[in-house]
Write an enzyme that holds these catalytic residues in place. Sequence first.
Site, PDB file in Angstrom:
ATOM      1  N   PRO A 135       0.797  -1.222   0.000  1.00  0.00           N
ATOM      2  CA  PRO A 135       0.000   0.000   0.000  1.00  0.00           C
ATOM      3  C   PRO A 135       0.832   1.274   0.000  1.00  0.00           C
ATOM      4  O   PRO A 135       0.430   2.290  -0.573  1.00  0.00           O
ATOM      5  CB  PRO A 135      -0.819  -0.115   1.298  1.00  0.00           C
ATOM      6  CG  PRO A 135      -0.921  -1.581   1.544  1.00  0.00           C
ATOM      7  CD  PRO A 135       0.389  -2.148   1.081  1.00  0.00           C
ATOM      8  N   GLU A 250       7.798 -11.169 -17.111  1.00  0.00           N
ATOM      9  CA  GLU A 250       6.462 -10.594 -16.969  1.00  0.00           C
ATOM     10  C   GLU A 250       6.245  -9.469 -17.972  1.00  0.00           C
ATOM     11  O   GLU A 250       5.189  -9.377 -18.620  1.00  0.00           O
ATOM     12  CB  GLU A 250       6.267 -10.061 -15.549  1.00  0.00           C
ATOM     13  CG  GLU A 250       4.905  -9.405 -15.337  1.00  0.00           C
ATOM     14  CD  GLU A 250       4.724  -8.826 -13.941  1.00  0.00           C
ATOM     15  OE1 GLU A 250       3.632  -8.314 -13.650  1.00  0.00           O
ATOM     16  OE2 GLU A 250       5.682  -8.890 -13.132  1.00  0.00           O
ATOM     17  N   GLN A 287     -12.402   7.696 -46.581  1.00  0.00           N
ATOM     18  CA  GLN A 287     -10.942   7.739 -46.459  1.00  0.00           C
ATOM     19  C   GLN A 287     -10.487   7.905 -45.016  1.00  0.00           C
ATOM     20  O   GLN A 287      -9.516   7.266 -44.585  1.00  0.00           O
ATOM     21  CB  GLN A 287     -10.378   8.872 -47.316  1.00  0.00           C
ATOM     22  CG  GLN A 287      -8.848   8.917 -47.339  1.00  0.00           C
ATOM     23  CD  GLN A 287      -8.317  10.114 -48.095  1.00  0.00           C
ATOM     24  OE1 GLN A 287      -8.528  11.257 -47.680  1.00  0.00           O
ATOM     25  NE2 GLN A 287      -7.640   9.865 -49.210  1.00  0.00           N
ATOM     26  N   LEU A 349     -16.326   2.745 -33.879  1.00  0.00           N
ATOM     27  CA  LEU A 349     -17.616   2.182 -33.499  1.00  0.00           C
ATOM     28  C   LEU A 349     -18.616   3.253 -33.085  1.00  0.00           C
ATOM     29  O   LEU A 349     -19.824   2.994 -33.039  1.00  0.00           O
ATOM     30  CB  LEU A 349     -17.446   1.172 -32.358  1.00  0.00           C
ATOM     31  CG  LEU A 349     -17.261  -0.298 -32.779  1.00  0.00           C
ATOM     32  CD1 LEU A 349     -15.938  -0.508 -33.512  1.00  0.00           C
ATOM     33  CD2 LEU A 349     -17.341  -1.226 -31.580  1.00  0.00           C
TER      34      LEU A 349
END
Length: 390
Positions: A135, A250, A287, A349
């Site tokens: 933390p 990782e 375009q 979208l």
Amino acid sequence: MTATSDASSVSDEDRTALTDTVTRFARTEIAPHVDAWDTAGEFPRSLYRRAAELGLLGLGYPEKYGGTPASYLLRLPLWRALSRHGASGGVLASLLSHNIGLPPVLAHGSDAVRAEVIPPVLAGEQIAALAITEPGGGSDVAQLKTTARREGDEYIVNGEKVFITSGMRADWITVAVRTGDPGSKGAGGISMLLIPGHSAGLSRSKLDKMGWLCSDTAHLRFDNVRVPARYLLGEEGAGFRIIMANFNGERFGLAASALGFAEACYDEALAWARQRKTFGAALVEHQVIRHKLVDMQMRIQSTAAWCESVAAQADSGRTGPEWVAQVCLLKNHATQTMQFCADQAVQILGGMGFMRGTVSERIYREVKVMMIGGGAEEIMKDLAARQLGI
């Protein structure tokens, strides 16, 4: 991850076969359920067993533990295809959390501990996690405060860890602790300790997030947790080096995954642009939309080429400072590619890109954790500069 590699065994056929297997798994057993899993805040533990049956959890681990030795070039399609076709960072993060939790066990655990821990995880029967962040600090690993005091044949652990992937369900937690003077600072007193998830005194709290909704993320508290000394990984005081080595694998996995997520956004945006009509024509016939898609491809293809190059370098044994710098730079480039493609896909979208249930909306919310996890952009730049002697 650090695991057995055999670059000479890699062939185009091997990589294509693995990509096909992962793609089918992601499309049939992940993608159709992700929205429901996000709502539930978790995915079924049975998914681990199914992934294990296909050999996906054991990729890169020795055969004697139930794995399949694999080079970086062979593991690259796992991360990339699972991200592209599963399109869920939450599933990816928790399903493959063992790839950051187990490497220190494999590299530094005793024979008995490796035999006890690794096989059930690779079989999908148990879950492994890594606990570094606290933390009071994130990237500054050398300042961690969780303590492990030796008392006979046990360590007594006290402290907290936060943002721990698979933290709620993990059966084994690889934890960074301070075994030196409790008041000391710096890297010298840090060690790595494997803590069983059932240990008395270990408590867990679920954390709510902006993204990765079906990945359990936990705040862990250790209150006089007694851990057998045989679960010490490596020597006391060697933990910082173990952590730094673990980060390289990782970060490469994060880069490869970011590439897959960028491709998922492109796939959805292209499909939408081809079927959505505005002003009497499909979006893709305008375009400005075609240019957006080309800009996405430009970044995707450069990231893909860089991933291949960094993987090939690792497989040939060139993992010195320059390679570490390349991994840091690649992680930044790949996550920026993911960010750009998510943003452009949502824009293409339009209103639908703002709706829950679209791939691009989900990935848009997941971008920032990819740019922060495993080392924030700023840390990656500074580390790369030091490795390059800048």
